[in-house]
Design a protein around this motif. Structure first.
Motif, PDB file in Angstrom:
ATOM      1  N   PHE A  38       0.828  -1.205   0.000  1.00  0.00           N
ATOM      2  CA  PHE A  38       0.000   0.000   0.000  1.00  0.00           C
ATOM      3  C   PHE A  38       0.864   1.257   0.000  1.00  0.00           C
ATOM      4  O   PHE A  38       0.578   2.218  -0.702  1.00  0.00           O
ATOM      5  CB  PHE A  38      -0.950   0.001   1.202  1.00  0.00           C
ATOM      6  CG  PHE A  38      -1.946  -1.124   1.166  1.00  0.00           C
ATOM      7  CD1 PHE A  38      -2.959  -1.146   0.225  1.00  0.00           C
ATOM      8  CD2 PHE A  38      -1.857  -2.164   2.067  1.00  0.00           C
ATOM      9  CE1 PHE A  38      -3.885  -2.181   0.178  1.00  0.00           C
ATOM     10  CE2 PHE A  38      -2.767  -3.214   2.034  1.00  0.00           C
ATOM     11  CZ  PHE A  38      -3.784  -3.225   1.082  1.00  0.00           C
ATOM     12  N   ARG A  48       2.343   1.645  -3.454  1.00  0.00           N
ATOM     13  CA  ARG A  48       1.362   2.188  -4.392  1.00  0.00           C
ATOM     14  C   ARG A  48       1.188   3.693  -4.189  1.00  0.00           C
ATOM     15  O   ARG A  48       1.105   4.447  -5.152  1.00  0.00           O
ATOM     16  CB  ARG A  48       0.020   1.468  -4.248  1.00  0.00           C
ATOM     17  CG  ARG A  48      -1.025   1.992  -5.216  1.00  0.00           C
ATOM     18  CD  ARG A  48      -2.230   1.100  -5.338  1.00  0.00           C
ATOM     19  NE  ARG A  48      -2.907   0.914  -4.067  1.00  0.00           N
ATOM     20  CZ  ARG A  48      -4.067   0.298  -3.936  1.00  0.00           C
ATOM     21  NH1 ARG A  48      -4.678  -0.203  -4.998  1.00  0.00           N
ATOM     22  NH2 ARG A  48      -4.641   0.164  -2.764  1.00  0.00           N
ATOM     23  N   TRP A 102      -8.106   7.818  11.355  1.00  0.00           N
ATOM     24  CA  TRP A 102      -8.061   6.891  10.225  1.00  0.00           C
ATOM     25  C   TRP A 102      -7.210   5.700  10.653  1.00  0.00           C
ATOM     26  O   TRP A 102      -6.081   5.889  11.097  1.00  0.00           O
ATOM     27  CB  TRP A 102      -7.437   7.593   9.018  1.00  0.00           C
ATOM     28  CG  TRP A 102      -7.570   6.848   7.736  1.00  0.00           C
ATOM     29  CD1 TRP A 102      -6.610   6.083   7.138  1.00  0.00           C
ATOM     30  CD2 TRP A 102      -8.702   6.795   6.876  1.00  0.00           C
ATOM     31  NE1 TRP A 102      -7.084   5.559   5.961  1.00  0.00           N
ATOM     32  CE2 TRP A 102      -8.370   5.979   5.781  1.00  0.00           C
ATOM     33  CE3 TRP A 102      -9.981   7.355   6.935  1.00  0.00           C
ATOM     34  CZ2 TRP A 102      -9.265   5.726   4.750  1.00  0.00           C
ATOM     35  CZ3 TRP A 102     -10.860   7.084   5.903  1.00  0.00           C
ATOM     36  CH2 TRP A 102     -10.502   6.285   4.830  1.00  0.00           C
ATOM     37  N   THR A 116      -5.590   3.159   9.177  1.00  0.00           N
ATOM     38  CA  THR A 116      -4.543   2.486   8.408  1.00  0.00           C
ATOM     39  C   THR A 116      -3.462   3.459   7.933  1.00  0.00           C
ATOM     40  O   THR A 116      -3.648   4.669   7.899  1.00  0.00           O
ATOM     41  CB  THR A 116      -5.140   1.774   7.173  1.00  0.00           C
ATOM     42  OG1 THR A 116      -5.807   2.744   6.352  1.00  0.00           O
ATOM     43  CG2 THR A 116      -6.118   0.686   7.578  1.00  0.00           C
ATOM     44  N   GLN A 148      -0.966   7.314   4.988  1.00  0.00           N
ATOM     45  CA  GLN A 148      -1.892   8.435   5.073  1.00  0.00           C
ATOM     46  C   GLN A 148      -1.278   9.621   4.350  1.00  0.00           C
ATOM     47  O   GLN A 148      -0.116   9.956   4.571  1.00  0.00           O
ATOM     48  CB  GLN A 148      -2.158   8.813   6.531  1.00  0.00           C
ATOM     49  CG  GLN A 148      -2.926   7.764   7.293  1.00  0.00           C
ATOM     50  CD  GLN A 148      -3.297   8.219   8.687  1.00  0.00           C
ATOM     51  OE1 GLN A 148      -3.221   9.388   9.019  1.00  0.00           O
ATOM     52  NE2 GLN A 148      -3.713   7.272   9.521  1.00  0.00           N
ATOM     53  N   SER A 208      -4.292   4.675   0.955  1.00  0.00           N
ATOM     54  CA  SER A 208      -3.902   4.167  -0.356  1.00  0.00           C
ATOM     55  C   SER A 208      -5.102   3.966  -1.294  1.00  0.00           C
ATOM     56  O   SER A 208      -5.054   4.342  -2.465  1.00  0.00           O
ATOM     57  CB  SER A 208      -3.150   2.850  -0.173  1.00  0.00           C
ATOM     58  OG  SER A 208      -2.779   2.301  -1.399  1.00  0.00           O
ATOM     59  N   ASP A 209      -6.179   3.377  -0.785  1.00  0.00           N
ATOM     60  CA  ASP A 209      -7.345   3.118  -1.638  1.00  0.00           C
ATOM     61  C   ASP A 209      -7.993   4.419  -2.115  1.00  0.00           C
ATOM     62  O   ASP A 209      -8.356   4.546  -3.280  1.00  0.00           O
ATOM     63  CB  ASP A 209      -8.380   2.257  -0.910  1.00  0.00           C
ATOM     64  CG  ASP A 209      -7.903   0.832  -0.697  1.00  0.00           C
ATOM     65  OD1 ASP A 209      -6.928   0.418  -1.362  1.00  0.00           O
ATOM     66  OD2 ASP A 209      -8.499   0.126   0.133  1.00  0.00           O
ATOM     67  N   ILE A 210      -8.121   5.375  -1.200  1.00  0.00           N
ATOM     68  CA  ILE A 210      -8.704   6.669  -1.574  1.00  0.00           C
ATOM     69  C   ILE A 210      -7.798   7.389  -2.562  1.00  0.00           C
ATOM     70  O   ILE A 210      -8.268   7.974  -3.540  1.00  0.00           O
ATOM     71  CB  ILE A 210      -8.979   7.521  -0.316  1.00  0.00           C
ATOM     72  CG1 ILE A 210     -10.150   6.908   0.448  1.00  0.00           C
ATOM     73  CG2 ILE A 210      -9.251   8.977  -0.677  1.00  0.00           C
ATOM     74  CD1 ILE A 210     -10.453   7.553   1.771  1.00  0.00           C
ATOM     75  N   MET A 267      -5.847   6.000  -4.729  1.00  0.00           N
ATOM     76  CA  MET A 267      -5.992   5.328  -6.019  1.00  0.00           C
ATOM     77  C   MET A 267      -7.292   5.735  -6.706  1.00  0.00           C
ATOM     78  O   MET A 267      -7.299   6.036  -7.899  1.00  0.00           O
ATOM     79  CB  MET A 267      -5.933   3.806  -5.838  1.00  0.00           C
ATOM     80  CG  MET A 267      -5.972   3.071  -7.155  1.00  0.00           C
ATOM     81  SD  MET A 267      -4.638   3.576  -8.261  1.00  0.00           S
ATOM     82  CE  MET A 267      -3.669   2.119  -8.267  1.00  0.00           C
ATOM     83  N   GLU A 268      -8.380   5.768  -5.951  1.00  0.00           N
ATOM     84  CA  GLU A 268      -9.668   6.175  -6.533  1.00  0.00           C
ATOM     85  C   GLU A 268      -9.602   7.611  -7.045  1.00  0.00           C
ATOM     86  O   GLU A 268     -10.069   7.907  -8.150  1.00  0.00           O
ATOM     87  CB  GLU A 268     -10.781   6.052  -5.490  1.00  0.00           C
ATOM     88  CG  GLU A 268     -11.152   4.629  -5.153  1.00  0.00           C
ATOM     89  CD  GLU A 268     -12.126   4.541  -3.981  1.00  0.00           C
ATOM     90  OE1 GLU A 268     -12.754   5.561  -3.627  1.00  0.00           O
ATOM     91  OE2 GLU A 268     -12.249   3.439  -3.417  1.00  0.00           O
ATOM     92  N   GLU A 288      -7.339   7.762 -10.207  1.00  0.00           N
ATOM     93  CA  GLU A 288      -7.988   7.221 -11.410  1.00  0.00           C
ATOM     94  C   GLU A 288      -9.074   8.150 -11.938  1.00  0.00           C
ATOM     95  O   GLU A 288      -9.305   8.212 -13.139  1.00  0.00           O
ATOM     96  CB  GLU A 288      -8.565   5.831 -11.108  1.00  0.00           C
ATOM     97  CG  GLU A 288      -7.491   4.776 -10.948  1.00  0.00           C
ATOM     98  CD  GLU A 288      -8.030   3.426 -10.522  1.00  0.00           C
ATOM     99  OE1 GLU A 288      -9.191   3.346 -10.041  1.00  0.00           O
ATOM    100  OE2 GLU A 288      -7.277   2.441 -10.650  1.00  0.00           O
TER     101      GLU A 288
END
Length: 109
Positions: free
Chosen positions: A32, A35, A68, A70, A73, A84-86, A88-89, A92
């Motif tokens: 993560f 990424r 948060w 995880t 950050q 990481s997920d936010i 990436m979203e 993209e």
């Protein structure tokens, strides 16, 4: 814990873009974090990293500071963006680039 919060606050405000991560930009210690660094590198912005593995107080404290759970950050101009997920979203969808442009974040050299 307030000393740790104050220290984290100073770090968050020390640069336009700050990434709290496991490892370093050159040697991320989890997928993560890797990424997150890759996204910021691709966007060609200057950023500072904080290796939470080197400081257990910061590792725990950053989770409380941002509310948060995880790591990694991301903070832009002192504001928490997400993990990481936010990232990436937003990347993209072009939203992360827009945010960086709106905040007038410096490009990497």
């Amino acid at each position: 814990m307030s000393d740790t919060n104050a220290r984290i606050g100073e770090i968050v405000n020390s640069a336009d873009v700050v990434l709290f991560m496991k490892g370093t930009a050159l040697f991320p210690q989890c997928g993560f974090s890797s990424r997150a660094v890759a996204i910021l590198d691709h966007l060609n912005v200057q950023f500072t990293t904080v290796d939470v593995l080197q400081d257990p107080e910061v590792r725990q404290g950053i989770k409380e500071y941002s509310d948060w759970p995880t790591i990694p950050q991301l903070y832009v101009k002192g504001e928490f963006v997400g993990g990481s997920d936010i990232m990436m979203e937003m990347f993209e969808a072009g939203e992360l680039q827009q945010l960086l442009d709106q905040k007038q974040v410096a490009k990497a050299d």
